[in-house]
Design an enzyme around this catalytic site. Structure first.
Site, PDB file in Angstrom:
ATOM      1  N   CYS A   2       0.833  -1.200   0.000  1.00 40.09           N
ATOM      2  CA  CYS A   2       0.000   0.000   0.000  1.00 40.09           C
ATOM      3  C   CYS A   2       0.869   1.253   0.000  1.00 40.09           C
ATOM      4  CB  CYS A   2      -0.963   0.074   1.168  1.00 40.09           C
ATOM      5  SG  CYS A   2      -2.128  -1.264   1.221  1.00 40.09           S
ATOM      6  N   ARG A  27       3.943  -0.149  -4.811  1.00 44.01           N
ATOM      7  CA  ARG A  27       3.682  -0.739  -3.496  1.00 44.01           C
ATOM      8  C   ARG A  27       2.351  -1.493  -3.447  1.00 44.01           C
ATOM      9  NH1 ARG A  27       6.964   1.391   0.531  1.00 44.01           N
ATOM     10  NH2 ARG A  27       5.524   0.557   2.047  1.00 44.01           N
ATOM     11  N   TRP A  75      -2.953  -2.673  -1.805  1.00 47.46           N
ATOM     12  CA  TRP A  75      -2.643  -4.086  -2.024  1.00 47.46           C
ATOM     13  C   TRP A  75      -3.568  -4.821  -1.056  1.00 47.46           C
ATOM     14  CZ3 TRP A  75      -0.796  -8.399   0.613  1.00 47.46           C
ATOM     15  CH2 TRP A  75      -0.366  -9.463  -0.193  1.00 47.46           C
ATOM     16  N   ASN A  99      -2.053   1.673   5.787  1.00 46.08           N
ATOM     17  CA  ASN A  99      -1.200   0.586   5.305  1.00 46.08           C
ATOM     18  C   ASN A  99      -0.916  -0.293   6.514  1.00 46.08           C
ATOM     19  OD1 ASN A  99       0.768  -1.060   4.193  1.00 46.08           O
ATOM     20  ND2 ASN A  99       2.394   0.462   4.408  1.00 46.08           N
ATOM     21  N   GLY A 100      -1.186  -1.584   6.418  1.00 49.10           N
ATOM     22  CA  GLY A 100      -0.910  -2.489   7.533  1.00 49.10           C
ATOM     23  C   GLY A 100      -2.084  -3.417   7.780  1.00 49.10           C
ATOM     24  N   GLU A 485      17.203 -18.229  -7.472  1.00 45.40           N
ATOM     25  CA  GLU A 485      16.859 -16.853  -7.809  1.00 45.40           C
ATOM     26  C   GLU A 485      16.348 -16.760  -9.250  1.00 45.40           C
ATOM     27  OE1 GLU A 485      16.139 -14.233  -6.503  1.00 45.40           O
ATOM     28  OE2 GLU A 485      16.528 -12.634  -7.931  1.00 45.40           O
ATOM     29  N   LYS A 489      12.636 -15.323 -10.288  1.00 50.59           N
ATOM     30  CA  LYS A 489      12.492 -14.188 -11.205  1.00 50.59           C
ATOM     31  C   LYS A 489      11.514 -14.533 -12.316  1.00 50.59           C
ATOM     32  CE  LYS A 489      13.683 -11.678  -9.630  1.00 50.59           C
ATOM     33  NZ  LYS A 489      14.250 -11.259  -8.384  1.00 50.59           N
ATOM     34  N   GLU A 492       7.760 -14.976 -10.986  1.00 49.85           N
ATOM     35  CA  GLU A 492       7.021 -13.813 -10.468  1.00 49.85           C
ATOM     36  C   GLU A 492       6.594 -12.830 -11.547  1.00 49.85           C
ATOM     37  OE1 GLU A 492      10.703 -11.320  -8.413  1.00 49.85           O
ATOM     38  OE2 GLU A 492       8.716 -10.976  -7.646  1.00 49.85           O
ATOM     39  N   HIS A 508      15.107 -37.937  -8.204  1.00 46.35           N
ATOM     40  CA  HIS A 508      14.390 -38.520  -7.061  1.00 46.35           C
ATOM     41  C   HIS A 508      12.914 -38.124  -7.075  1.00 46.35           C
ATOM     42  CE1 HIS A 508      18.038 -40.168  -5.420  1.00 46.35           C
ATOM     43  NE2 HIS A 508      18.632 -39.016  -5.690  1.00 46.35           N
ATOM     44  N   LYS A 607       5.853  -4.457  -3.837  1.00 49.62           N
ATOM     45  CA  LYS A 607       7.299  -4.334  -3.724  1.00 49.62           C
ATOM     46  C   LYS A 607       7.785  -4.660  -2.323  1.00 49.62           C
ATOM     47  CE  LYS A 607      11.436  -3.311  -5.010  1.00 49.62           C
ATOM     48  NZ  LYS A 607      12.116  -4.378  -5.734  1.00 49.62           N
TER      49      LYS A 607
END
Ligand code: M6R
Length: 612
Positions: A2, A27, A75, A99-100, A485, A489, A492, A508, A607
């Protein structure tokens, strides 16, 4: 998560708020909204599900004269993505953005009988009603005191929050308070501002302060007042922005992500070179004593996502070199695992934003157990940086794209400097060995420039990737840490299911998923396990996988085992991660772009993750 912006001053508040929201959209971009106090003291509320562009378009019609307002990009956490759930929320005389997460919102609804009042599904609206309750019925003095209403409300609320509030009958002022969730504020010649991060403020001012937790900020036209919960006026600790507006803009690139990928050589130079003294890493400018490294018997690295994968590379280097236990921990799991921590444990926290709530919670737990905290952080003055015993800042500059790229490289660079310093002061490396380690580290910068100079191989891979539903990244040892990584990438930003596997583990179980033309990105840069990795690649090739092989130059490998072969610039084994990371970032970028996706703002993500 947010984005929050608040403004009061001589400028057109609608323009300031919209521009701030555009800067903050990374955000959270599920919905956007704003509340403006008009010159004739009315409150105009506009909010829409969808990106800021939708709000911008609908607000174009509103011919409003306003010099005070608040805005929010959401968000979603509580409640779906709808116009009604978008912020701001109005409750009686209070209009608020948040925000939270309010953890005890249910209890507040019951205790204060708010059920009938609620129109949205959000916890935020409950907070708005609570503040309105204390504003209109204060138990501690006459009603109508905004400062007291905020203080009483936050004594009742459990959770994380950054609130920005307008009171209907108090024109020209924005009130704010926070716990955990970040807020920065600034006063300038063109008014006063508050925001969830600096990107929204830097076009107006370079001086700002981080709002301390549980302090009330009052934005007035010419100053931003700060009061503690006892009502004392507090002098804010001013900081200066160390990057410019251009750094937070696209600078001619189509996306932030590709701009940030290209910024890596300079970011690495800024991060490494000022810390070298006589060719050796030196942290004395940052007041980091060598005893921090010599006194510890164990190292715990804690982080999330990309930062954690950087930590895995750090572990692979630190443990064999120092011969002490080094663990890498997922921050969100760490505190529930009852970790063995004491004053002989060095906890290394890694975070680009310095605000990731899980990482922050892990830091606090480690501190409670007496462990010393060294953090590797990009955002100056962020909560993690402030709460750590020692900080090594990465100098990536602002990273706006949700997918982390340059922040990863500079986290690695700091880890490499740390490895070298620790090995040196613990007598695990001679001075000559340390100097040649640093020389190798510096060679990674031209190596990255070389990769960025020829994008053809990565574009070629991505042309193949766009039609894939699944992809695999395999490697052994350090190469496995790089694979993790690379897979993150790709998934996402391209929404392709991508898995990283230790190459030897594939048979396996996971090898059952390999079909004709399944892309497998195989990383084989580590000499001592090269032959073994190649055998594992043969196993997937035998199942008709489409193999993209990444090796050092001149690797002895038959063309039967790959479809595309990318050779790295010459570097010794321990340093190949730098060009490999850039190659994997470019593959993900061109795949996402090739699929026509929103590269910088992938679905469901934000983010900085400030909710648990
Ligand atoms: O700000 P942080 O470094 O603490 O963030 C950690 C993760 O959320 C972050 O690295 C995330 O995994 C990235 N989106 C990956 O590209």
């Amino acid at each position: 998560m947010c984005g929050i912006i608040g403004y009061t001053g001589p400028l057109d508040a609608k323009k300031v708020v919209i521009q701030g929201l555009e800067q903050l959209e990374y955000r959270g971009y599920d919905s956007a909204g704003m509340a403006l106090q008009t010159e004739d003291h009315h409150l105009l509320l506009m909010k829409e599900a969808g990106p800021v562009a939708v709000l911008k378009e609908t607000s174009r019609e509103a011919k409003v004269r306003s010099h005070c307002g608040i805005g929010h990009t959401r968000w979603a956490t509580h409640g779906g993505v709808t116009d009604t759930n978008a912020h701001p929320h109005t409750a009686g005389k209070v209009t608020l953005i948040h925000n939270g997460i309010i953890e005890n919102y249910h209890e507040i609804v019951e205790r204060f009988h708010f059920r009938e009042e609620l129109v949205s599904e959000t916890d935020t609206e409950v907070a708005a009603w609570l503040i309105n309750h204390f504003y209109t019925h204060s138990e501690k003095g006459p009603a109508g005191n905004p400062y007291r209403a905020l203080c009483e409300a936050v004594r009742t609320i459990k959770g994380s929050y950054a609130f920005c509030v307008l009171f209907e009958d108090i024109p020209g002022k924005v009130f704010a308070i926070r716990n955990v969730s970040p807020l920065v504020a600034a006063a300038s010649s063109v008014g006063t501002f508050i925001a969830s991060d600096l990107t929204a403020l830097i076009s107006y001012t370079r001086e700002y302060f981080v709002v301390p937790e549980n302090h009330v900020v009052v934005l007035e036209e010419e100053r931003a007042r700060l009061l503690d919960l006892e009502g004392h006026e507090v002098e804010p600790q001013m900081l200066e922005v160390n990057w410019d507006t251009e750094a937070a803009q696209k600078g001619g690139y189509p996306h932030f992500m590709i701009k940030e990928i290209n910024e890596q050589p300079e970011a690495l130079e800024r991060t490494i070179k000022p810390r070298l003294n006589g060719g050796l890493p030196d942290f004395s400018e940052e007041n980091i004593p060598d005893t921090l490294f010599t006194d510890c018997e164990k190292i715990d690295i804690v982080a999330c996502g990309t930062a954690m994968y950087a930590g895995m590379v750090g572990k692979s280097l630190l443990e064999p070199m120092l011969k002490i236990p080094v663990s890498v921990n997922i921050a969100s799991e760490f505190r529930y695992e009852q970790p063995l921590l004491d004053e002989r444990t060095l906890t290394i926290i890694i975070s680009q934003s310095g605000e990731t709530i899980d990482t922050l919670a892990a830091l606090r737990l480690a501190k409670e157990h007496g462990s010393r905290i060294l953090s590797i952080v990009n955002v100056k003055g962020s909560t993690i940086a402030r709460e750590s015993d020692y900080v090594l800042y990465t100098h990536a500059g602002p990273e706006i794209a949700v997918a982390s790229t340059k922040a990863y490289s500079v986290q690695l660079a700091v880890l490499y400097l740390l490895v070298c310093r620790m090995a040196l002061v613990r007598n695990c490396m001679t001075e000559e060995e340390a100097q040649s380690f640093i020389e190798e580290l510096l060679k990674t910068i031209p190596a990255i420039r070389q990769v960025l100079g020829d994008l053809t191989p990565c574009k070629h891979v991505s042309e193949r990737m766009v039609s894939a539903r699944n992809a695999f990244f395999i490697g052994r040892g350090l190469d496995y840490a790089f694979s993790l990584e690379g897979a993150l990438k790709l998934k996402e930003i391209s929404y392709i299911h991508a898995e990283a596997y230790a190459a030897g583990e594939l048979k396996h179980g996971t090898i059952a998923l390999i079909e004709k033309n399944t892309p497998v990105v195989a990383i084989a840069t580590q000499e001592h396990i090269f032959a073994k990795t190649i055998s594992n690649i043969r196993e997937v090739k035998a199942r008709d996988a489409y193999v993209i092989l990444i090796t050092k130059p001149g690797a002895d490998v038959s063309s039967e085992v790959y479809d595309i072969h990318i050779e790295l610039p010459e570097l010794s084994d321990r340093f190949t991660v730098f060009p490999v990371a850039v190659i994997l970032q470019l593959i993900a970028y061109y795949t996402s772009d090739g699929k026509g996706l929103n590269v910088d703002k992938p679905r469901n993500l934000a983010k900085s993750v400030t909710v648990e």
